[in-house]
Design a protein around this motif. Structure first.
Motif, PDB file in Angstrom:
ATOM      1  N   UNK A   1       0.835  -1.208   0.000  1.00 45.70           N
ATOM      2  CA  UNK A   1       0.000   0.000   0.000  1.00 45.70           C
ATOM      3  C   UNK A   1       0.865   1.252   0.000  1.00 45.70           C
ATOM      4  N   UNK A   2       1.950   1.230   0.745  1.00 41.59           N
ATOM      5  CA  UNK A   2       2.831   2.396   0.826  1.00 41.59           C
ATOM      6  C   UNK A   2       3.501   2.671  -0.519  1.00 41.59           C
ATOM      7  N   UNK A   3       3.881   1.619  -1.214  1.00 43.28           N
ATOM      8  CA  UNK A   3       4.502   1.787  -2.521  1.00 43.28           C
ATOM      9  C   UNK A   3       3.525   2.465  -3.485  1.00 43.28           C
ATOM     10  N   UNK A   4       2.273   2.091  -3.417  1.00 42.57           N
ATOM     11  CA  UNK A   4       1.279   2.713  -4.290  1.00 42.57           C
ATOM     12  C   UNK A   4       0.926   4.129  -3.848  1.00 42.57           C
TER      13      UNK A   4
ATOM     14  N   UNK B   1      -9.067  -2.331   2.765  1.00 37.41           N
ATOM     15  CA  UNK B   1      -8.845  -3.687   2.276  1.00 37.41           C
ATOM     16  C   UNK B   1      -9.339  -4.714   3.284  1.00 37.41           C
ATOM     17  N   UNK B   2      -8.992  -4.516   4.546  1.00 40.44           N
ATOM     18  CA  UNK B   2      -9.407  -5.451   5.596  1.00 40.44           C
ATOM     19  C   UNK B   2     -10.931  -5.464   5.708  1.00 40.44           C
ATOM     20  N   UNK B   3     -11.554  -4.302   5.613  1.00 40.73           N
ATOM     21  CA  UNK B   3     -13.014  -4.220   5.685  1.00 40.73           C
ATOM     22  C   UNK B   3     -13.655  -4.977   4.528  1.00 40.73           C
ATOM     23  N   UNK B   4     -13.140  -4.771   3.323  1.00 41.08           N
ATOM     24  CA  UNK B   4     -13.669  -5.475   2.148  1.00 41.08           C
ATOM     25  C   UNK B   4     -13.454  -6.979   2.277  1.00 41.08           C
ATOM     26  N   UNK B   5     -12.288  -7.347   2.777  1.00 40.36           N
ATOM     27  CA  UNK B   5     -11.973  -8.774   2.928  1.00 40.36           C
ATOM     28  C   UNK B   5     -12.913  -9.431   3.930  1.00 40.36           C
ATOM     29  N   UNK B   6     -13.169  -8.758   5.029  1.00 43.79           N
ATOM     30  CA  UNK B   6     -14.065  -9.308   6.057  1.00 43.79           C
ATOM     31  C   UNK B   6     -15.465  -9.517   5.482  1.00 43.79           C
ATOM     32  N   UNK B   7     -15.908  -8.557   4.674  1.00 38.60           N
ATOM     33  CA  UNK B   7     -17.246  -8.639   4.098  1.00 38.60           C
ATOM     34  C   UNK B   7     -17.370  -9.770   3.079  1.00 38.60           C
ATOM     35  N   UNK B   8     -16.261 -10.141   2.449  1.00 39.58           N
ATOM     36  CA  UNK B   8     -16.349 -11.166   1.404  1.00 39.58           C
ATOM     37  C   UNK B   8     -15.469 -12.382   1.691  1.00 39.58           C
ATOM     38  N   UNK B   9     -15.201 -12.659   2.962  1.00 33.29           N
ATOM     39  CA  UNK B   9     -14.323 -13.778   3.357  1.00 33.29           C
ATOM     40  C   UNK B   9     -14.829 -15.122   2.818  1.00 33.29           C
ATOM     41  N   UNK B  10     -16.129 -15.243   2.622  1.00 35.36           N
ATOM     42  CA  UNK B  10     -16.671 -16.521   2.156  1.00 35.36           C
ATOM     43  C   UNK B  10     -16.331 -16.829   0.709  1.00 35.36           C
TER      44      UNK B  10
ATOM     45  N   UNK C   1      -4.865  -9.000  -3.865  1.00 36.55           N
ATOM     46  CA  UNK C   1      -5.638  -8.526  -5.010  1.00 36.55           C
ATOM     47  C   UNK C   1      -6.622  -7.446  -4.569  1.00 36.55           C
ATOM     48  N   UNK C   2      -7.254  -7.644  -3.437  1.00 35.99           N
ATOM     49  CA  UNK C   2      -8.171  -6.632  -2.905  1.00 35.99           C
ATOM     50  C   UNK C   2      -7.398  -5.348  -2.619  1.00 35.99           C
ATOM     51  N   UNK C   3      -6.225  -5.480  -2.024  1.00 34.17           N
ATOM     52  CA  UNK C   3      -5.418  -4.300  -1.699  1.00 34.17           C
ATOM     53  C   UNK C   3      -5.021  -3.526  -2.956  1.00 34.17           C
ATOM     54  N   UNK C   4      -4.550  -4.217  -3.957  1.00 33.97           N
ATOM     55  CA  UNK C   4      -4.125  -3.556  -5.196  1.00 33.97           C
ATOM     56  C   UNK C   4      -5.302  -2.823  -5.837  1.00 33.97           C
TER      57      UNK C   4
END
Length: 171
Positions: free
Chosen positions: A28-31, A45-54, A68-71
């Protein structure tokens, strides 16, 4: 851990993310090029990941899935803020004088690459992903990944040989 997290165990999800936090922040810092924006991207990213962990099928793919979510989140932030960033960069360029002794940092040179080249270079050399893994992560054909890595490296070499920027201006 993944199965527990998918059943709603917050502690298990937190442990999975904890194992990836350094890699996430570095990417994230590089971007984003600053700590606050990088932290915002990681948090989102963590919020999105938690919502779609399944949607993760196997634990071995969790790290790649999360990256991939982070990018995508970082690119989304950059697109939203592109006008602000460009204006800031223009002002910085106008007010700055360069001398020939200044040397460009590799991360700065990578940051100047087109997004398609920057992403594959970072994934290959900073995250140590194979061409096949990058292709799967970005939904590109492997040949496209190889081409983008090659062209990105050519641009980096050209940039670093010409004094540190991609447009051929000398510092």
């Amino acid at each position: 851990m993944l199965k527990k997290a998918q059943k709603g165990n917050g502690a298990a999800f937190l442990q999975l993310v904890q194992d990836e936090k350094v890699k996430l922040y570095k990417m994230a810092y590089i971007y984003m090029k600053n700590e606050n924006d990088a932290l915002d991207v990681v948090q989102e990213t963590v919020t999105k990941a938690y919502a779609s962990i399944n949607s993760v099928k196997e634990q071995q793919y969790f790290s790649t899935w999360l990256m991939k979510i982070l990018i995508n989140t970082a690119l989304e932030h950059l697109r939203k803020n592109s006008k602000i960033v460009l204006m800031h960069e223009e002002q910085k360029e106008q007010g700055k004088t360069y001398n020939h002794d200044e040397r460009i940092d590799l991360l700065h040179a990578i940051g100047q690459l087109d997004e398609k080249y920057k992403t594959v270079i970072l994934l290959k050399y900073y995250q140590d992903l194979s061409t096949k893994e990058i292709a799967e992560l970005l939904d590109y054909p492997e040949g496209t990944v190889k081409t983008n890595v090659h062209r990105g490296l050519q641009q980096l070499k050209k940039s670093l040989n010409k004094g540190g920027n991609l447009y051929g201006e000398q510092y």
